[in-house]
Design a protein around this motif. Sequence first.
Motif, PDB file in Angstrom:
ATOM      1  N   SER A 253       0.869  -1.279  -0.011  1.00 58.94           N
ATOM      2  CA  SER A 253       0.012  -0.185   0.148  1.00 58.94           C
ATOM      3  C   SER A 253       0.771   1.427   0.044  1.00 58.94           C
ATOM      4  N   GLN A 254       2.031   1.148   0.674  1.00 60.96           N
ATOM      5  CA  GLN A 254       2.833   2.362   0.861  1.00 60.96           C
ATOM      6  C   GLN A 254       3.558   2.831  -0.711  1.00 60.96           C
ATOM      7  N   LEU A 255       3.855   1.596  -1.326  1.00 61.18           N
ATOM      8  CA  LEU A 255       4.540   1.851  -2.811  1.00 61.18           C
ATOM      9  C   LEU A 255       3.186   2.366  -3.792  1.00 61.18           C
ATOM     10  N   VAL A 256       2.102   2.064  -3.652  1.00 62.60           N
ATOM     11  CA  VAL A 256       1.249   2.223  -4.431  1.00 62.60           C
ATOM     12  C   VAL A 256       1.015   3.867  -4.221  1.00 62.60           C
ATOM     13  N   ARG A 257       0.821   3.909  -2.882  1.00 61.24           N
ATOM     14  CA  ARG A 257       0.245   5.557  -2.566  1.00 61.24           C
ATOM     15  C   ARG A 257       1.584   6.261  -2.695  1.00 61.24           C
ATOM     16  N   ALA A 258       2.718   6.069  -2.620  1.00 58.58           N
ATOM     17  CA  ALA A 258       3.843   7.033  -2.775  1.00 58.58           C
ATOM     18  C   ALA A 258       3.878   7.277  -4.456  1.00 58.58           C
ATOM     19  N   ALA A 259       3.624   6.268  -5.217  1.00 61.43           N
ATOM     20  CA  ALA A 259       3.624   6.693  -6.714  1.00 61.43           C
ATOM     21  C   ALA A 259       2.427   7.512  -7.116  1.00 61.43           C
ATOM     22  N   TYR A 260       1.283   7.215  -6.461  1.00 56.17           N
ATOM     23  CA  TYR A 260      -0.038   8.186  -6.843  1.00 56.17           C
ATOM     24  C   TYR A 260       0.230   9.410  -6.365  1.00 56.17           C
ATOM     25  N   SER A 261       0.738   9.609  -5.151  1.00 55.21           N
ATOM     26  CA  SER A 261       1.080  11.076  -4.468  1.00 55.21           C
ATOM     27  C   SER A 261       2.154  11.793  -5.578  1.00 55.21           C
ATOM     28  N   LEU A 262       3.126  11.117  -5.934  1.00 54.20           N
ATOM     29  CA  LEU A 262       4.206  11.850  -6.820  1.00 54.20           C
ATOM     30  C   LEU A 262       3.239  12.261  -7.996  1.00 54.20           C
ATOM     31  N   ALA A 263       2.560  11.513  -8.742  1.00 58.54           N
ATOM     32  CA  ALA A 263       1.886  11.810  -9.944  1.00 58.54           C
ATOM     33  C   ALA A 263       1.103  12.981  -9.504  1.00 58.54           C
ATOM     34  N   LEU A 264       0.285  12.944  -8.743  1.00 57.28           N
ATOM     35  CA  LEU A 264      -0.406  14.164  -8.494  1.00 57.28           C
ATOM     36  C   LEU A 264       0.349  15.407  -8.065  1.00 57.28           C
ATOM     37  N   GLY A 265       1.581  15.266  -7.182  1.00 55.95           N
ATOM     38  CA  GLY A 265       2.557  16.625  -7.201  1.00 55.95           C
ATOM     39  C   GLY A 265       2.952  16.784  -8.486  1.00 55.95           C
ATOM     40  N   ALA A 266       3.540  16.097  -9.356  1.00 55.94           N
ATOM     41  CA  ALA A 266       4.116  16.385 -10.459  1.00 55.94           C
ATOM     42  C   ALA A 266       2.845  17.328 -11.339  1.00 55.94           C
ATOM     43  N   SER A 267       1.902  16.662 -11.458  1.00 58.59           N
ATOM     44  CA  SER A 267       0.708  17.450 -12.425  1.00 58.59           C
ATOM     45  C   SER A 267       0.427  18.706 -11.856  1.00 58.59           C
ATOM     46  N   TYR A 268       0.386  18.723 -10.438  1.00 57.07           N
ATOM     47  CA  TYR A 268      -0.155  20.184  -9.886  1.00 57.07           C
ATOM     48  C   TYR A 268       1.117  21.248 -10.110  1.00 57.07           C
ATOM     49  N   LEU A 269       2.469  20.791  -9.862  1.00 55.78           N
ATOM     50  CA  LEU A 269       3.639  21.552 -10.273  1.00 55.78           C
ATOM     51  C   LEU A 269       3.541  22.084 -11.453  1.00 55.78           C
TER      52      LEU A 269
END
Length: 702
Positions: A253-269
């Motif tokens: 769950s931590q692996l999936v959540r980390a990748a998901y959060s990074l994708a959201l962060g990149a798109s926001y930035l």
Amino acid sequence: DTMGNSASSTKQSQLANERAYIRSLGDRYPLGDAELRKWCWCHDRLSSSSPPPPVVQPMPSASLSLLAVWSAVYSDYNPYNRRPSSNLQSHTSKNPIIDRENSVNQVLEAINNVEQRIFPAGLSSCIAQCALGISLEPKGHSPQQPSANNSDPFQSAKSLTSTEEISEFEESYYSIASSVKEYLTSNDSSPYDKESSQSQSLEEFLEGISASCGRRGSRASLSKLFAIASCNNSNASTNETVQPGRSAKAEASQLVRAAYSLALGASYLKGVASNKKSQTISWQNFVPQNNPKDMQSMIDSLINSAAKQRLGGGGLGGNNFGFDYSYPSATNNTASIANSDGTTTVSSQEFLEWAETEVPMMGSALPTFLHVLFTFFTPAAPGDGKEPRFPPSVAPLWMPSLSVDRPIKSTHSSPTSAFFPTPSSSSFDLFALSCTSLTLASGRWHRLFSSEANGTSCNRLMHSLLGYGGPSIVLIRSKDSSDKEKCSSGVFGAYTFTPWAHESSGFYGNSDCFLFRLGPDPMAVYRPKGGGDTGGMEAFGTNNKTSNQESETCNYMYFNPEARSKGYDGLAHGLGFGGTSDMPRLYIDEVLDGCRAASEDLTYEKGPLLSGLNDSNSSAASRFEVDTMEAWGVGTSQLVEDALLARDGQREDAQKKIRQAMKGAKGQFLEDFQSGLAGNKLFQHRDQARGRDGGCDLDEAE
């Protein structure tokens, strides 16, 4: 003159020593000279007590936000550019220091929103420590404080006006003389003394930058992602760095959540950086949708894969396609089989094999985020919304933006998608699908068909796809059946890079396509087994063999409406993938009566598409009823626009042929009318009827 020549000679010597130092680093790290110089300078600033330019709050030394600030301070400075004046062309003011300060303020606000509102607690510090190799601050070391305006040389330099003064300041402020001096004083046998704590720290930092930013390939980036999840899982509070390896474990769950959060962060930035002069990008649209049910299908997929690898059932990676996703899925209780002690952790190798086979774009989550953070907030970065360039080794992973054609006179406004809830910019299912293919992660999805807007009709679906000149994806949600032997409600579908160019009784396309199951059972991706047309994104492959000649290992996509043959060809009529022309594996019947989704065929990998079924491939178990369908054109904005133009062109050609045919028929009628033959032809059928069976006089019968 003598003093001037001496100063010039000294400057040239210093520059030569610096270039030799940078080249020695370039032999070990896949970064350009200008990049290496920048990161050496940033590392020196992180390691020293130098305060950053005025910011709104103190920041820890070993933090991602502080590194982002120093990166923005360095910005687009490049002493190796042979035309220094060209550096000023991208600046809005005559003094680049002013523009760089604006970049600092912008990136600081953006990274604060990411760390505080988008990322889960501890993720940012794990990226800095476990991925980038930023050394932990010594005990008793206080966070770096903002400097006072009157003591900060960067702040004072904003008042400079002449090019000579600005260049002189930049040479002094952006100097890496201390690092070069250490290089010169090292022994001759080693170009850089790794025993020095400072040099060792720099080595770890540069290696972290190289691997995390995608310069050492996708597998290295995935390994860094695993290190982040391992760190965030067990050591975020103790600040102990975890190195990835076969013995390390991380929660799925931590692996999936980390990748998901990074994708959201990149798109926001990206949104913030590319909209410098337009509307504000709201961080609320990128807050993770932490619905456990949405994430669970991908988490279960990873746990299933790890369990299969431990049992020796797969994990070959690459194009060997060693995974068999026919693992029992009806119970949806994969956590209990993951480990004997009931935990849901996976090893680094298990994670790498799963990611490279099923979600290969997940390896771009970390490089995309870091590249945006470190390069998009410079004065030279595009501010017109265009997609910026990435290094050749990095294929960016974006959260796609959804678009739809809305008729001008339409009063009905349906949701953009029935599959991706608003805001779609943070939809986990959209992230999951984007991880499966480069095209799906390229930034834009345009809705071609929606059963909610266009009606539940396969005919309308086929009409929307025919002629669309680009990659597309079809999403299906099945109805929940009360029959225990039939499927429950679930989401599945198919993706193809090849355009739906024409109707055909046979299969066409190439191997750049796949079937997938999105949930609620474990997510699965079934790619072509190989052995046929290799295809690829460089060309639109075709396979125009007839049904009697086709190789069932190359039956990628099928488009055969009943109108093409008037129903007399004896084949399946509708849209299909895999299988045969009389029974495709995934088949949407033209009248929606005989839709099926089998678990096996000769083209695609084996595994169930439907959810809630026991391991069965019977004809009854593969039947489903359509609840919702959508079709999307996918890719970059330019690719989607070109594909829509191709469809418009094909439709216009078809209308032109119809008009020509009608015009020809009208012309013949007028010619017959003028010659007096029209009447004879109009009533010719009556004369023919009178002559049947030896003749019958209709007038006498009346």
